[in-house]
Design a protein around this motif. Structure first.
Motif, short mmCIF file in Angstrom:
data_model
loop_
_atom_site.label_atom_id
_atom_site.label_comp_id
_atom_site.label_asym_id
_atom_site.label_seq_id
_atom_site.Cartn_x
_atom_site.Cartn_y
_atom_site.Cartn_z
N VAL A 172 26.83 45.58 33.60
CA VAL A 172 28.00 46.44 33.40
C VAL A 172 27.54 47.86 33.06
CG1 VAL A 172 30.12 46.77 32.06
CG2 VAL A 172 29.35 44.45 32.65
N HIS A 173 26.60 47.96 32.15
CA HIS A 173 26.06 49.26 31.78
C HIS A 173 25.34 49.92 32.95
CE1 HIS A 173 24.14 52.38 29.37
NE2 HIS A 173 22.96 51.99 29.84
N ALA A 174 24.56 49.13 33.68
CA ALA A 174 23.80 49.70 34.80
C ALA A 174 24.72 50.30 35.85
CB ALA A 174 22.92 48.61 35.42
N ALA A 175 25.86 49.64 36.10
CA ALA A 175 26.79 50.15 37.11
C ALA A 175 27.37 51.50 36.68
CB ALA A 175 27.92 49.14 37.32
N ALA A 176 27.71 51.62 35.40
CA ALA A 176 28.24 52.89 34.91
C ALA A 176 27.18 53.99 34.95
CB ALA A 176 28.76 52.71 33.47
N MET A 177 25.95 53.65 34.60
CA MET A 177 24.89 54.66 34.57
C MET A 177 24.56 55.19 35.95
SD MET A 177 24.21 55.39 31.50
CE MET A 177 25.99 55.26 31.45
N LYS A 178 24.69 54.34 36.95
CA LYS A 178 24.43 54.80 38.32
C LYS A 178 25.39 55.93 38.69
CE LYS A 178 23.83 53.02 43.04
NZ LYS A 178 24.76 53.92 43.75
N VAL A 179 26.66 55.76 38.36
CA VAL A 179 27.65 56.80 38.66
C VAL A 179 27.38 58.06 37.85
CG1 VAL A 179 30.10 57.40 38.55
CG2 VAL A 179 29.40 55.13 39.33
N ILE A 180 27.09 57.89 36.58
CA ILE A 180 26.83 59.06 35.72
C ILE A 180 25.64 59.85 36.24
CG2 ILE A 180 26.00 59.73 33.42
CD1 ILE A 180 28.94 59.06 33.40
N ALA A 181 24.57 59.16 36.59
CA ALA A 181 23.38 59.86 37.10
C ALA A 181 23.68 60.58 38.40
CB ALA A 181 22.23 58.87 37.28
N GLU A 182 24.40 59.93 39.30
CA GLU A 182 24.72 60.56 40.59
C GLU A 182 25.59 61.79 40.40
OE1 GLU A 182 26.50 57.34 42.69
OE2 GLU A 182 24.56 56.50 43.36
N GLU B 233 15.52 58.77 40.67
CA GLU B 233 14.36 58.89 39.77
C GLU B 233 14.80 58.85 38.30
OE1 GLU B 233 11.09 61.68 41.84
OE2 GLU B 233 13.10 62.57 41.76
N SER B 234 15.94 59.48 38.01
CA SER B 234 16.43 59.48 36.63
C SER B 234 16.75 58.08 36.14
CB SER B 234 17.67 60.37 36.52
OG SER B 234 18.12 60.45 35.18
N LEU B 235 17.23 57.23 37.05
CA LEU B 235 17.62 55.88 36.66
C LEU B 235 16.42 54.98 36.37
CD1 LEU B 235 20.52 55.40 39.20
CD2 LEU B 235 20.76 55.33 36.71
N LEU B 236 15.21 55.40 36.75
CA LEU B 236 14.03 54.59 36.46
C LEU B 236 13.84 54.48 34.95
CD1 LEU B 236 11.54 56.07 39.10
CD2 LEU B 236 12.75 53.86 39.20
N PRO B 237 13.43 53.29 34.46
CA PRO B 237 13.29 53.08 33.00
C PRO B 237 12.40 54.11 32.33
CG PRO B 237 13.11 51.00 34.17
CD PRO B 237 13.13 52.07 35.22
N ASN C 56 12.18 57.22 32.97
CA ASN C 56 12.75 58.58 32.98
C ASN C 56 14.02 58.67 32.13
OD1 ASN C 56 10.74 59.71 34.58
ND2 ASN C 56 11.74 59.07 36.48
N GLN C 57 15.16 58.31 32.71
CA GLN C 57 16.43 58.29 31.96
C GLN C 57 16.93 59.68 31.54
OE1 GLN C 57 18.13 55.01 31.08
NE2 GLN C 57 16.85 54.76 32.91
N HIS C 58 16.70 60.69 32.37
CA HIS C 58 17.14 62.04 32.02
C HIS C 58 18.66 62.11 31.83
CE1 HIS C 58 13.27 62.58 34.17
NE2 HIS C 58 13.10 63.62 33.36
N HIS C 59 19.40 61.36 32.62
CA HIS C 59 20.86 61.42 32.54
C HIS C 59 21.39 60.97 31.19
CE1 HIS C 59 19.71 57.38 33.82
NE2 HIS C 59 20.87 56.93 33.35
N ARG C 60 20.58 60.19 30.45
CA ARG C 60 21.05 59.68 29.17
C ARG C 60 21.13 60.78 28.10
NH1 ARG C 60 20.83 54.21 28.55
NH2 ARG C 60 22.26 54.63 26.82
N ARG C 61 20.60 61.97 28.41
CA ARG C 61 20.78 63.10 27.49
C ARG C 61 22.26 63.32 27.20
NH1 ARG C 61 18.12 68.37 26.52
NH2 ARG C 61 19.70 69.98 26.12
N TRP C 62 23.10 63.06 28.20
CA TRP C 62 24.53 63.36 28.07
C TRP C 62 25.38 62.10 27.86
CZ3 TRP C 62 21.56 65.97 31.91
CH2 TRP C 62 21.25 67.29 31.56
N MET C 63 24.70 60.95 27.73
CA MET C 63 25.38 59.73 27.30
C MET C 63 24.34 58.80 26.69
SD MET C 63 27.61 56.80 29.29
CE MET C 63 27.69 55.19 28.48
N VAL C 64 24.11 58.98 25.40
CA VAL C 64 23.01 58.24 24.76
C VAL C 64 23.42 56.84 24.31
CG1 VAL C 64 21.87 60.35 24.00
CG2 VAL C 64 23.53 59.24 22.48
N HIS C 65 24.71 56.54 24.31
CA HIS C 65 25.16 55.23 23.83
C HIS C 65 25.26 54.24 24.98
CE1 HIS C 65 29.28 55.75 25.43
NE2 HIS C 65 29.22 57.01 25.00
#
Length: 507
Positions: free
Chosen positions: A375-385, A399-403, A405-414
């Motif tokens: 469930v989390h992975a599906a949401a993160m894919k959209v956020i990163a894109e 690349e950001s979605l790779l464990p 890296n995770q750059h996109h999590r700067r704007w959603m850390v939870h």
């Protein structure tokens, strides 16, 4: 200047000094007078509670996990708020789950599952349940008028043993009988004791004393874990309670929208929003399920903003994360991000739509047979894109979605989801293989709550995004064929949110 009798005052234990303000009468004539002349009590109207059948099944299930062991599940006790006043009591969730007692029932009570010969216990289980409680004291006792924590004169009449037994369907006994009952047949080759830890220090100390004398120790964490995992899949009664909690919470959000003009006009408008919801929760339920977040403007970029002391300004967004805990103690957990003046700006809508798309992707993944982490992975894919489309990521979305890296999590850390029920973060002591790595089953209830948070001093985002925080949170029930959004009656689409707010303001 110290009083002349400082030495004698110092000899009084600190614990007893709260009585120094008391001017309660204590003469023999007063005692005779106050304990006499009372009429009979009204006949009890207590009937079997709606949760009694469900709690019997839950106790039977936990019985099967611990054959031959004595299980101790305390309700907990009062916690002091300031000197000799207490916080409002709430029973421990495991106790509420196994007894059906909610609201402020029953401080100091202890549910004990006593082992019996296989099949001779309650409902054919290996245990007999007994509720040890502090029952109603007689009007001829000093407790009746002098005990500010338990006395009927101070806090009202407590239920009798018979009333609790009728309500819960569980045999009852006086709390004074607990120690002997716990020690019965305990020993190295006899009954082993387990207690839910960190609930009631006094009861835990009793259990430890018995264990030390009789070498009857057992890992309490395993019991807490099992009771938490028992709630991962909700039964029909629990699902109905969740529906009620969600419906009552939605009513609270409607009141918030109507209160927005008052919030705008007040110097602490966030408190107006919070107070509106908390008042609703107390009127229609037991309380709020957690501290309400009413975060306007930049405050919405702080994930757990509960100070709620800021202005609410037109042209900005206000993020409200709130849930009503109904009398059975089941709570909703819903977030909506609302345009204060009723209309999203173009940039606000852009961010909002990205979060909504992530939520929808998470809903699509929340089906039987999937894993909770999917469930989390599906949401993160959209956020990163979406962040990649906006040019905010230093690498591609993939690349950001790779464990590593995770750059996109700067704007959603939870995280995107957590189980929900008697606790806002329910089942928190369950093992990771049954929670994070667990397979979704019909009856599971959890949140879906992606977000994007652009702080006002974040130099890695364009100026137009800074100070915008958006979270959309719904409560989802996994069904046999997919899922149901329990909070779907609260609008989510931006145009629907605007129309809903307009209708409430003009209605």
């Amino acid at each position: 200047m110290w009083p002349m009798n400082a030495e004698s005052t110092a000899e009084q234990p600190l614990a007893d000094r709260g009585s120094n303000r008391s001017q309660r009468p204590s003469s023999a004539e007063f005692l005779r007078f106050i304990t006499s002349g009372w009429g009979g009590r009204p006949e009890s109207t207590v009937t079997r509670g709606p949760a009694a059948d469900a709690t019997a099944r839950r106790r039977s299930e936990i019985s099967g996990r611990f054959p031959g062991e004595r299980l101790v599940v305390p309700a907990g006790t009062f916690k002091v708020r300031s000197n000799d006043t207490d916080y409002r009591f709430r029973p421990h969730s495991a106790f509420a789950h196994l007894t059906g007692l909610g609201a402020e029932q029953e401080p100091d009570a202890v549910l004990v599952l006593h082992p019996v010969e296989d099949g001779s216990g309650d409902d054919g289980s290996g245990h007999e349940a007994v509720l040890y409680i502090r029952p109603l004291a007689g009007r001829d006792t000093e407790e009746f008028f002098s005990d500010s924590r338990y006395g009927e004169f101070w806090v009202g009449a407590r239920p009798t043993l018979e009333e609790i037994e009728t309500l819960t369907g569980v045999r009852t006994a006086h709390i004074d009988d607990l120690r002997d009952a716990l020690a019965k047949d305990v020993g190295e080759d006899g009954v082993q004791l387990r207690i839910v830890p960190d609930v009631d220090e006094a009861i835990e100390a009793v259990v430890e004393d018995i264990r030390a004398a009789e070498q009857a120790g057992a890992r309490d964490e395993v019991l807490a874990e099992a009771l938490s995992e028992l709630r991962l899949v909700k039964d029909a009664h629990e699902v109905e309670q969740m529906r009620r909690a969600v419906a009552t919470t939605i009513e609270g959000f409607e009141k918030i929208v109507r209160a927005l003009p008052d919030a705008i006009a007040h110097q602490r408008g966030e408190r107006v929003i919070e107070g509106t919801f908390v008042g609703h929760a107390r009127q229609e339920g037991n309380a709020v399920g957690y501290e309400t977040i009413a975060a306007a403007g930049e405050h919405a970029t702080t994930l757990h903003w509960i100070d709620n002391d800021g202005h609410v300004r037109e042209g900005e967004l206000v993020l409200v994360d709130a849930g009503v805990e109904i009398d059975s103690l089941y709570t909703a957990d819903i977030t909506r991000t609302l345009p204060v003046d009723g209309t999203f700006t173009e940039v606000q809508r852009r961010v909002y739509q990205a979060v909504l798309d992530a939520a929808d992707a998470a809903f699509a993944a929340a089906v039987p047979g999937a894993r909770f982490r999917d469930v989390h992975a599906a949401a993160m894919k959209v956020i990163a894109e979406r962040l990649s489309e906006w040019g905010l990521l230093p690498v591609s979305a993939q690349e950001s979605l790779l464990p590593e890296n995770q750059h996109h999590r700067r704007w959603m850390v939870h995280g995107t989801s957590h189980h929900l029920g008697l606790d806002v973060h329910d089942c928190a002591q369950a093992r990771a293989e049954l929670y994070l790595d667990g397979v979704l089953e019909p009856g599971m209830v959890f949140t879906i709550e992606p977000g994007l948070y652009f702080k006002s001093d974040d130099l890695l985002v364009p100026q137009e995004y800074r100070g915008i925080g958006v979270r959309i949170e719904d409560d989802v029930l996994v069904t046999a064929h997919g899922n149901e959004n329990l909070s779907a009656a609260l609008p989510r689409e931006p145009a629907a949110v605007e129309a809903w707010m307009k209708k409430l303001r003009n209605g």
